[in-house]
Design a protein around this motif. Structure first.
Motif, PDB file in Angstrom:
ATOM      1  N   UNK A 166     -51.671 -15.991  -1.581  1.00 23.06           N
ATOM      2  CA  UNK A 166     -51.811 -15.854  -0.384  1.00 23.06           C
ATOM      3  C   UNK A 166     -50.454 -15.550   0.313  1.00 23.06           C
ATOM      4  N   UNK A 168     -48.926 -16.535   2.792  1.00 24.39           N
ATOM      5  CA  UNK A 168     -48.200 -17.486   3.112  1.00 24.39           C
ATOM      6  C   UNK A 168     -47.325 -17.939   1.994  1.00 24.39           C
ATOM      7  N   UNK A 169     -47.858 -18.073   0.963  1.00 23.99           N
ATOM      8  CA  UNK A 169     -47.146 -18.606  -0.222  1.00 23.99           C
ATOM      9  C   UNK A 169     -46.216 -17.628  -0.821  1.00 23.99           C
ATOM     10  N   UNK A 172     -43.278 -17.821   1.654  1.00 22.36           N
ATOM     11  CA  UNK A 172     -42.517 -19.239   1.520  1.00 22.36           C
ATOM     12  C   UNK A 172     -41.289 -18.742   0.305  1.00 22.36           C
ATOM     13  N   UNK A 173     -41.828 -18.217  -0.788  1.00 22.58           N
ATOM     14  CA  UNK A 173     -40.734 -17.995  -1.985  1.00 22.58           C
ATOM     15  C   UNK A 173     -39.682 -16.906  -1.221  1.00 22.58           C
ATOM     16  N   UNK A 175     -38.515 -16.579   1.416  1.00 25.42           N
ATOM     17  CA  UNK A 175     -37.518 -17.227   2.276  1.00 25.42           C
ATOM     18  C   UNK A 175     -36.760 -18.352   1.478  1.00 25.42           C
ATOM     19  N   UNK A 176     -37.423 -18.892   0.656  1.00 25.97           N
ATOM     20  CA  UNK A 176     -36.611 -19.827  -0.357  1.00 25.97           C
ATOM     21  C   UNK A 176     -35.425 -19.114  -1.271  1.00 25.97           C
ATOM     22  N   UNK A 206     -44.331 -19.262  10.362  1.00 26.92           N
ATOM     23  CA  UNK A 206     -44.274 -20.629   9.735  1.00 26.92           C
ATOM     24  C   UNK A 206     -42.796 -21.001   9.051  1.00 26.92           C
ATOM     25  N   UNK A 207     -42.493 -19.930   8.660  1.00 26.01           N
ATOM     26  CA  UNK A 207     -41.361 -19.883   7.631  1.00 26.01           C
ATOM     27  C   UNK A 207     -39.934 -19.221   8.242  1.00 26.01           C
TER      28      UNK A 207
END
Lengths: 344, 288
Positions: A166, A168-169, A172-173, A175-176, A206-207
């Protein structure tokens, strides 16, 4: 007289014999029953006739719930890995077909499908899925490792695990791993990836990432589009859009252009490591197979599958440390416990 | 004389004929005489297996740790992906140290009556312990709703179920038993699996949940904590009770890893940022 008398004697003797036989047979039957010989046979007969009535239908049916595995090419590592992982999770498949050989005899494959009459055909890769869809009518098909599954025809008996993580997934990574990266560029063709792009833009919010997109209609527009896009972003997200990933030459040029501009590339396939991708995030194959096995067992158990095509739940991350150092990126070292492969 | 001459040439002939065999036998004798330690003792190893996390970056771990350890002598890193192989391998081993979860260490000691001692324990953000936390979408309010549902976890199925049992007790044995464990590569995958609907619940470390809150507050907001475990010790370094000089040196190298940036980066791949000596209370909790 003598003759007739003999005959009479013979007839009456035969009659006597018949009645004797009847009596003897009756006695034998009586003795056998009383000795328990027939009673045990009768008991077995009754048991085997009535037993199925008391066994849950699921248990009886499970014998007919075979799985047939169709592999696009077992000589490709990830496809063979998928097959061996699946075999470790489910009971031995009734049949395995490797479509990797150059010449495919469709009639033979169809015959095998008909003979096995599987409850589920598990397809590894696009070629296997297309073949199963074409040859196996009204059979449950579960697929994995199919690139862009939405481009294939599917029906009510089709299930599977999407090959793409996805948006979003992935964001997120990103950003991480790289907390300083705030603007990410995406090159895409509206015709193929507009919906995908819109979801990415929403998920990025969202991130705390801003997506800057540039749509192109033809592969020869890549260079000019990148010239405009790269100065505005901190990194490029290379997605599996057929216009952008057109041929090796255009992909090479894209990597050279990003390298010259000092912009890292995040992408989806290990094949891009050698070209200089910085972060590669793909779906984790063993996790996808576990999810597939769960769907297969659900179908076998006549359970309702809530989501027919599921997203992959696990990620496989490759980090190119050479590029991290070359571009002087601020890497969150806490994220290193999430890396599967480090390239130096 | 003639007989002697004849004998000498015969002997030479026989000698030539059997020369390779004699050489082989002599070499075999020499190898048998030399103690094993002369060969195996050259390289000491960190043997690694951890069922708490689904660490599958073995090739990278091996490369990174081998590279780091080679600066200090003939040491190497050997990860194991399979629990049974690891257990069979460690029994009676004295040519290295063992990097394993505290939970697994206690089990191993009991199972094999190993004469091993925990020497170092991992440290993360200044703490040698962590907690596991069971989270679910906020429409699931208690564990009863998780009967037959999918729980994503980065630990092995066996480990995950054991922790869930410890967290929820005998009275919830049936519920825990009915849960389907989806093993994913990392904690953050487990949390995302709940967020994006691939799993109903996730068993992760408390720290991973904090990470999620920092990266994606919106997704964090959709999650609800159902239960927490007791404090669990981070992975440990264990060594044979009777350790030689080289094992003591290897332990010292490992202990110092967290003080240098390069060493710290390698340790991060294992989810710790340093080591400390095992204290008496910790030793007791590990079953001595």
């Amino acid at each position: 007289m003598e003759k007739s008398g003999r005959i009479r004697k013979g007839v009456s003797g035969k009659m006597k014999n018949e009645s004797f036989n009847k009596i003897a047979s009756g006695l034998r039957t009586y003795i056998s029953f009383s000795r328990g010989k027939y009673s045990s046979i009768m008991l077995l007969f009754i048991v085997f006739t009535l037993l199925p009535l008391f066994i849950p239908s699921d248990l009886l049916a499970s014998e007919d719930k075979d799985v047939l595995v169709l592999n696009s090419d077992a000589s490709i590592y990830k496809y063979s890995l998928a097959q061996s992982e699946l075999k470790a999770k489910i009971a031995t498949p009734k049949g395995e077909i490797d479509l990797g050989s150059k010449w495919i005899d469709e009639r033979k494959i169809k015959k095998m499908i008909n003979e096995i009459d599987p409850c589920v055909i598990y397809c590894i890769g696009s070629k296997a899925y297309q073949m199963a869809y074409k040859l196996a009518e009204k059979k449950n098909i579960v697929f994995s490792l199919v690139i862009n599954w939405r481009r294939h025809p599917i029906d009510k008996d089709t299930y599977g695990i999407s090959n793409e993580l996805l948006q979003g997934a992935q964001l997120m990574m990103y950003r991480y791993f790289f907390p300083d990266v705030n603007k990410i560029g995406i090159l895409y063709n509206n015709k193929y990836s507009e919906e995908w792009f819109d979801i990415a833009v929403e998920s990025a919010k969202d991130v705390g990432i801003r997506i800057v997109g540039k749509s192109i209609s033809k592969p020869d527009k890549i260079e000019s589009a990148l010239k405009k896009l790269l100065p505005k972003v901190d990194a490029l997200w290379l997605i599996p859009d057929p216009t952008v990933i057109y041929d090796i030459e255009s992909v090479n040029k894209l990597f050279e252009q990003c390298q010259a501009a000092g912009k890292p590339i995040y992408t989806y396939d290990k094949a891009f490591v050698n070209l200089g991708a910085t972060l590669i995030m793909s779906a984790d194959i063993p996790t996808m197979i576990k999810q597939s096995a769960e769907i297969i067992s659900g179908i076998q158990g006549n359970m309702e599958i809530e989501e027919k095509v599921q997203h992959p739940a696990g990620s496989h991350i490759i980090l190119n440390m050479k590029k991290v150092e070359e571009y002087g990126l601020n890497l969150n070292i806490e994220a290193l416990d999430s890396v599967n492969e480090i390239v130096r | 004389m003639s007989i002697l001459k004849y004998n000498k040439s015969e002997v030479k002939k026989v000698y030539r004929k059997y020369q390779p065999l004699i050489a082989f036998c002599l070499l075999a004798c020499v190898l048998l005489i030399i103690p094993n330690k002369t060969f195996s003792g050259n390289t000491y190893t960190i043997y690694f297996y951890n069922p708490e996390t689904n660490i599958n970056n073995f090739a990278s771990l091996k490369t990174e740790f081998d590279q780091y350890l080679s600066n200090y002598g003939s040491f190497q890193f050997q990860p194991f992906s399979d629990r049974k192989s690891f257990e069979e391998f460690v029994v009676g081993r004295s040519d290295g140290v063992f990097l394993l979860s505290s939970w697994h260490f206690s089990q191993l000691k009991r199972k094999f009556q190993l004469d091993m001692q925990a020497r170092l324990v991992g440290v993360l953000k200044g703490k040698a312990t962590y907690k596991k936390i069971l989270t679910a979408k906020n429409n699931i309010i208690n564990i009863d709703s998780l009967k037959g549902k999918v729980v994503a976890s980065s630990g092995s199925e066996d480990y995950t179920k054991k922790i869930l049992m410890q967290m929820h007790g005998e009275e919830n044995k049936d519920i825990v038993g009915s849960m389907k464990i989806l093993t994913v590569p990392k904690d953050i995958d487990a949390l995302m699996a709940v967020g994006y609907g691939m799993a109903d619940s996730a068993l992760t470390t408390e720290r991973s949940l904090t990470k999620l809150a920092a990266i994606n507050p919106k997704q964090y907001g959709f999650l609800m904590s159902l239960s927490k475990s007791e404090e669990i010790l981070l992975p440990i370094i264990a060594a044979p009770a009777q350790s030689d000089e080289k094992i003591r040196l290897l332990i010292a190298i490992i202990e110092e890893m967290g003080t240098a940036l390069d060493g710290k980066r390698k340790l991060k791949m294992l989810g710790v940022d340093g080591w400390k000596k095992v204290e008496e209370l910790e030793r007791v909790s590990l079953g001595k």
